[in-house]
Design an enzyme around this catalytic site. Structure first.
Site, PDB file in Angstrom:
ATOM      1  N   SER A 163       0.805  -1.216   0.000  1.00  0.00           N
ATOM      2  CA  SER A 163       0.000   0.000   0.000  1.00  0.00           C
ATOM      3  C   SER A 163       0.843   1.272   0.000  1.00  0.00           C
ATOM      4  O   SER A 163       0.319   2.355  -0.250  1.00  0.00           O
ATOM      5  CB  SER A 163      -0.959   0.019   1.198  1.00  0.00           C
ATOM      6  OG  SER A 163      -0.230  -0.010   2.403  1.00  0.00           O
ATOM      7  N   ASP A 415      -3.374   5.881  12.025  1.00  0.00           N
ATOM      8  CA  ASP A 415      -2.546   5.407  10.915  1.00  0.00           C
ATOM      9  C   ASP A 415      -1.280   6.248  10.907  1.00  0.00           C
ATOM     10  O   ASP A 415      -1.294   7.413  10.502  1.00  0.00           O
ATOM     11  CB  ASP A 415      -3.293   5.543   9.584  1.00  0.00           C
ATOM     12  CG  ASP A 415      -2.464   5.060   8.394  1.00  0.00           C
ATOM     13  OD1 ASP A 415      -1.277   4.735   8.590  1.00  0.00           O
ATOM     14  OD2 ASP A 415      -3.015   5.004   7.277  1.00  0.00           O
ATOM     15  N   HIS A 418       0.927   5.184   6.629  1.00  0.00           N
ATOM     16  CA  HIS A 418       0.685   5.832   5.336  1.00  0.00           C
ATOM     17  C   HIS A 418       0.810   7.346   5.476  1.00  0.00           C
ATOM     18  O   HIS A 418       1.005   7.870   6.568  1.00  0.00           O
ATOM     19  CB  HIS A 418      -0.698   5.446   4.816  1.00  0.00           C
ATOM     20  CG  HIS A 418      -0.885   3.974   4.671  1.00  0.00           C
ATOM     21  ND1 HIS A 418      -1.514   3.202   5.628  1.00  0.00           N
ATOM     22  CD2 HIS A 418      -0.501   3.124   3.691  1.00  0.00           C
ATOM     23  CE1 HIS A 418      -1.517   1.946   5.237  1.00  0.00           C
ATOM     24  NE2 HIS A 418      -0.910   1.867   4.071  1.00  0.00           N
TER      25      HIS A 418
END
Length: 444
Positions: A163, A415, A418
């Site tokens: 990702s 998170d 990311h």
């Protein structure tokens, strides 16, 4: 297509401390990363929910436009790689304040994954948008979408990996969309992990291929064993089968190698990482990541470069992107910093340094092996240090829409892996464009 096979060499004899890097990293961070990769929050149905305090205006035009006819075509296999390194050391520098801000914002770019759309999700502090990476010895120009599209005219660029590859791809799509709209022409797989866009203005195709190990892997599932299976001598055909259609390949992996896994060469078990209860030797993941990159680059050279039939290929390996969890990953404040680290404030060390180092080493080894092939260009996009210095650039709790809308919650998922879009990851693509410009000038 046939399988690429290569004998697996015995792992380097690391010290016990190196093999057994703190299991708090081996256990907690992999769980956090896996949770983040598999979790898909929902977006508000309308941008009307965006509070006035977060509304900003960001220029969606680039600083200078290049005429498409002023640039030569993408280098062909007949143009010889000179072996010259990038003239600027992009890894050494500092983040400096920038009043211009990004080319796009989270309300105008339609291709941002929900969890990284920090502005639309109500992040109240916007200072993280106004920083630029300044290398010590040079200047990185503001990203010029027209230049990028012209260099890739009539070409196909593919992002392959986990990702983080998708995160970089979506940053690029948003910046290119400021001058030319991308059309989604292909989608497949769970959570649309395989997608392709087309920029008709320049006949440029941009794809993303989900392959978190690059090599063949079987991901763990709720119904199966609680560990991944990696076949380190075989490249993943889910993306490699399309290798012949790719003019440029951007590889990006790392975090998934922290997960529990059993490693194979053919049918033989080589060892495992964090596999209590299984009768396998613990060998960690450093040499495994090294072998996966080695197998992948070897496959590209043998299957794409050696059989190019007049068409060269350009390969970028994006180095490891550090996470910034502080304390327990699933509690509020996991990455609450609002400013970058300054030079010297945060050192590149431990796992982050090790992952980055082995990736750079494998790139250099593959460059040496591929020198005899015209039209093969390979570069490490070394973003580990500059990314380490941006603890403020992650979604944090704003991976979800308005996480504190009702009240301050005791536990809010964060998170810290990311990157917000727009955000620090846009710099990766600015540096990548500089690499392409260098290659393009060599081709002249």
């Amino acid at each position: 297509m046939g399988t690429i096979t290569s004998p697996f060499k015995d792992p380097s004899h690391h010290s016990l401390a190196r093999k057994l890097l703190p299991y708090t990293i081996y256990v907690i961070l992999p769980i956090a990363v896996l949770r983040l990769y598999l979790y898909t929050p929902s977006l508000p149905q309308s941008t009307d929910q965006l509070p006035h305090s977060t509304a900003i205006t960001i220029s969606t035009t680039s600083s200078s436009s290049s005429s498409p006819s002023s640039l030569p075509p993408f280098p062909s296999s007949q143009e010889v790689e000179t072996g010259e390194e990038t003239p600027c050391d992009y890894t050494s520098g500092n983040w400096v304040q920038d009043k211009l801000g990004p080319l796009y914002n989270g309300t105008t770019c339609a291709t941002i994954k929900k969890g990284q759309n920090c502005i639309t999700h109500g992040r109240p502090d916007l200072g993280y948008l106004f920083w630029r990476w300044k290398p010590k010895q040079c200047h990185i120009p503001r990203f010029e979408p027209n230049t990028f599209l012209q260099i890739l005219r009539n070409k196909h660029i593919a992002f392959v990996g986990d990702s983080m590859a998708r995160n970089q791809l979506e940053s690029l799509l948003c910046m290119l969309a400021t001058v030319s709209p991308p059309n989604l022409v292909y989608t497949d797989g769970e959570e649309n992990k395989f997608r392709r866009w087309h920029f008709s203005s320049h006949n440029v195709s941009v794809s993303v291929y989900w392959s978190p190990f690059l090599v063949k892997g079987i991901e763990k599932s709720q119904d199966g064993p609680n560990y991944n299976k990696l076949y380190l001598d075989q490249v993943n055909e889910r993306w490699a089968a399309d290798m012949g259609q790719m003019d440029m390949i951007v590889l990006s992996v790392g975090h998934w190698f922290l997960h529990p896994a059993v490693y194979f060469e053919g049918d033989s078990v080589l060892g495992c990482h964090y596999c209590p209860g299984l009768n396998h030797s613990e060998i960690g993941f450093y040499d495994v990541l090294r072998k996966a990159i080695k197998t992948t680059l070897k496959a590209i050279i043998e299957r794409r470069v050696a059989n190019a039939n007049g068409n060269g290929v350009n390969v970028i390996v994006t180095t490891f992107s550090p996470a910034h969890f502080e304390g327990e990953w699933d509690k509020a404040g996991a990455c609450a910093k609002t400013k970058p680290y300054m030079e010297g404030e945060k050192q590149l060390e431990g796992m982050d340094a090790e992952m980055r180092q082995l990736e750079v080493e494998e790139v250099e080894a593959a460059k040496a092996n591929g020198k005899k092939f015209a039209g093969f260009r390979l570069q490490a996009l070394d973003v580990t240090k500059l990314s380490l210095m941006r603890p403020d650039g992650h979604p944090g709790p704003y991976m979800n829409p308005f996480p504190f809308a009702d009240r301050v919650q005791e536990r809010v998922q964060n998170d810290c892996v990311h990157w917000c879009l727009p955000g620090p990851i846009d710099t990766w693509n600015e540096i990548m464009l500089e690499v392409l410009n260098k290659w393009n000038n060599q081709g002249r």
